[in-house]
Design an enzyme around this catalytic site. Sequence first.
Site, PDB file in Angstrom:
ATOM      1  N   HIS A  39     -21.160   1.346  40.058  1.00  0.00           N
ATOM      2  CA  HIS A  39     -21.183   1.482  41.520  1.00  0.00           C
ATOM      3  C   HIS A  39     -20.274   0.416  42.126  1.00  0.00           C
ATOM      4  CE1 HIS A  39     -22.311   1.906  45.591  1.00  0.00           C
ATOM      5  NE2 HIS A  39     -23.054   0.818  45.640  1.00  0.00           N
ATOM      6  N   ASN A  89     -17.504   0.262  49.729  1.00  0.00           N
ATOM      7  CA  ASN A  89     -18.715   0.845  49.137  1.00  0.00           C
ATOM      8  C   ASN A  89     -18.964   2.199  49.795  1.00  0.00           C
ATOM      9  OD1 ASN A  89     -21.295   1.564  48.379  1.00  0.00           O
ATOM     10  ND2 ASN A  89     -22.208  -0.438  48.779  1.00  0.00           N
ATOM     11  N   CYS A  98     -27.243   4.346  47.134  1.00  0.00           N
ATOM     12  CA  CYS A  98     -26.105   4.104  46.239  1.00  0.00           C
ATOM     13  C   CYS A  98     -26.452   4.457  44.783  1.00  0.00           C
ATOM     14  CB  CYS A  98     -25.627   2.664  46.340  1.00  0.00           C
ATOM     15  SG  CYS A  98     -25.182   2.186  48.023  1.00  0.00           S
TER      16      CYS A  98
HETATM   17  N1  ACO Z   1     -16.714 -12.117  58.211  1.00  0.00           N
HETATM   18  C1  ACO Z   1     -16.778 -13.450  58.440  1.00  0.00           C
HETATM   19  N2  ACO Z   1     -17.912 -14.145  58.306  1.00  0.00           N
HETATM   20  C2  ACO Z   1     -19.024 -13.481  57.971  1.00  0.00           C
HETATM   21  C3  ACO Z   1     -19.023 -12.092  57.745  1.00  0.00           C
HETATM   22  C4  ACO Z   1     -17.812 -11.405  57.891  1.00  0.00           C
HETATM   23  N3  ACO Z   1     -17.699 -10.076  57.691  1.00  0.00           N
HETATM   24  N4  ACO Z   1     -20.276 -11.719  57.419  1.00  0.00           N
HETATM   25  C5  ACO Z   1     -21.042 -12.814  57.435  1.00  0.00           C
HETATM   26  N5  ACO Z   1     -20.290 -13.880  57.777  1.00  0.00           N
HETATM   27  C6  ACO Z   1     -20.696 -15.276  57.878  1.00  0.00           C
HETATM   28  C7  ACO Z   1     -22.159 -15.443  58.207  1.00  0.00           C
HETATM   29  O1  ACO Z   1     -22.369 -15.364  59.589  1.00  0.00           O
HETATM   30  C8  ACO Z   1     -22.438 -16.823  57.656  1.00  0.00           C
HETATM   31  O2  ACO Z   1     -21.978 -17.771  58.563  1.00  0.00           O
HETATM   32  P1  ACO Z   1     -22.791 -19.134  58.821  1.00  0.00           P
HETATM   33  O3  ACO Z   1     -22.805 -19.858  57.493  1.00  0.00           O
HETATM   34  O4  ACO Z   1     -21.981 -19.809  59.861  1.00  0.00           O
HETATM   35  O5  ACO Z   1     -24.147 -18.702  59.259  1.00  0.00           O
HETATM   36  C9  ACO Z   1     -21.544 -16.896  56.434  1.00  0.00           C
HETATM   37  O6  ACO Z   1     -20.522 -15.891  56.597  1.00  0.00           O
HETATM   38  C10 ACO Z   1     -22.260 -16.685  55.121  1.00  0.00           C
HETATM   39  O7  ACO Z   1     -23.048 -15.525  55.257  1.00  0.00           O
HETATM   40  P2  ACO Z   1     -23.891 -14.971  54.038  1.00  0.00           P
HETATM   41  O8  ACO Z   1     -24.599 -13.707  54.444  1.00  0.00           O
HETATM   42  O9  ACO Z   1     -24.714 -16.083  53.474  1.00  0.00           O
HETATM   43  O10 ACO Z   1     -22.726 -14.633  53.036  1.00  0.00           O
HETATM   44  P3  ACO Z   1     -22.796 -14.359  51.496  1.00  0.00           P
HETATM   45  O11 ACO Z   1     -21.998 -15.376  50.806  1.00  0.00           O
HETATM   46  O12 ACO Z   1     -24.182 -14.097  51.018  1.00  0.00           O
HETATM   47  O13 ACO Z   1     -22.002 -12.984  51.385  1.00  0.00           O
HETATM   48  C11 ACO Z   1     -22.307 -10.628  51.165  1.00  0.00           C
HETATM   49  C12 ACO Z   1     -22.477 -11.842  52.056  1.00  0.00           C
HETATM   50  C13 ACO Z   1     -20.832 -10.407  50.895  1.00  0.00           C
HETATM   51  C14 ACO Z   1     -22.856  -9.416  51.919  1.00  0.00           C
HETATM   52  C15 ACO Z   1     -23.064 -10.868  49.854  1.00  0.00           C
HETATM   53  O14 ACO Z   1     -24.376 -11.309  50.091  1.00  0.00           O
HETATM   54  C16 ACO Z   1     -23.093  -9.640  49.029  1.00  0.00           C
HETATM   55  O15 ACO Z   1     -22.088  -9.187  48.544  1.00  0.00           O
HETATM   56  N6  ACO Z   1     -24.276  -9.051  48.793  1.00  0.00           N
HETATM   57  C17 ACO Z   1     -24.400  -7.833  48.076  1.00  0.00           C
HETATM   58  C18 ACO Z   1     -24.701  -6.798  49.048  1.00  0.00           C
HETATM   59  C19 ACO Z   1     -23.996  -5.513  48.803  1.00  0.00           C
HETATM   60  O16 ACO Z   1     -23.027  -5.390  48.085  1.00  0.00           O
HETATM   61  N7  ACO Z   1     -24.507  -4.514  49.447  1.00  0.00           N
HETATM   62  C20 ACO Z   1     -23.965  -3.227  49.402  1.00  0.00           C
HETATM   63  C21 ACO Z   1     -25.024  -2.243  49.551  1.00  0.00           C
HETATM   64  S1  ACO Z   1     -26.171  -2.287  48.247  1.00  0.00           S
HETATM   65  C22 ACO Z   1     -25.456  -1.689  46.988  1.00  0.00           C
HETATM   66  O17 ACO Z   1     -24.576  -0.885  47.108  1.00  0.00           O
HETATM   67  C23 ACO Z   1     -25.945  -2.103  45.724  1.00  0.00           C
END
Ligand code: ACO
Length: 319
Positions: free
Chosen positions: A246, A276, A113
Amino acid sequence: MYARITGVGGYLPGSPVSNDDLVRRGVATSDEWIATRTGIRARHLAEGACASSDLALEASRRALEAAGMAASGLDLIIVATTTPDFIFPSTACLLQGKLGNAGAMAFDVQAVCGGFVYALNVAEKFIRSGSHKTALVVGADVFSRILDWRDRATCVLFGDGAGAVVLTASDAPGIIATAARADGSRHGILAVAGQVCGGQVCGDPFVRMDGQAVFKFAVRVMSEIALECCDAAGISPSAIDWLVPHQANIRIIESTAKKLGLSMDKIVVTVDRHGNTSAASIPLALDAAVRDGRIRRGQKVMLEGVGAGVTWGAVLLQY
Ligand code: ACO
């Protein structure tokens, strides 16, 4: 001598695929979960044999048209991609062949990215050195091909697309400052750790991510690198007319804006409708804001990206 953007183009394949469409396709998620945590409402997905070079071709044609020039006038072609059509030849060479250009230097940049700002950094150096006069810099990715559609924590985040800019040597500014960095010690937080070995896929061929680690890292470096770029140019962030970050997550974008003291009406946001798109996200957002008239000639624009590696970088330019 400056490297100046003279044309911008973008391309998204097919129709938007909404969060509810993903639910209908069997992903165990909801519009509410995705929108609340990421700001994403829809993305575009390339169908069938459509590859990164096909998306790159459409975006490049639009950028060349906007620049009012033919592909034959290019002497440098750089494609940032993590999802090349083949291991080799490079997607840049495939694009060159499709554009009908012969003789330009052509190669790919792999910084995930962070790829587009890396590629723009490189192209700017070529132009400033005087060795090359006109460059096509493209970000193109079909991340849908490397997603595990059973992994709801990653598959809902990404989309496919391409964006391109034409850069031309000019006495008028131009790219004013650049910055790019990497930290390979963090390679494990976001990776596709599989490879082809002995004719077989070895390891895990899909995107795996420690979402919270990526989130925290991105929030820190996106503001740091923008400030580094402002320092290099001798300006304060308040002088930025448009920030084109980004497009991974609206919460990362909002946090970056806050740290830089910029109001959200100075930030170009497309993550809601593109998801993304990895290396394509910044030029696609730039294209959207140029075409709808928000970004105008003479304005100061900061482009910045962060991606797996970890890589990150920024480009400050006068449009
Ligand atoms: N739909 C429903 N529930 C979901 C989903 C989904 N798509 N994905 C995960 N969950 C659930 C998990 O199973 C978990 O459930 P549990 O509590 O029962 O175990 C719960 O949601 C929380 O999961 P987390 O992974 O802790 O969720 P978080 O609040 O951290 O959000 C996310 C996840 C959105 C990916 C966040 O960490 C994030 O935005 N990170 C940045 C990553 C990113 O943007 N990456 C892109 C590539 S890198 C870049 O471009 C820079």
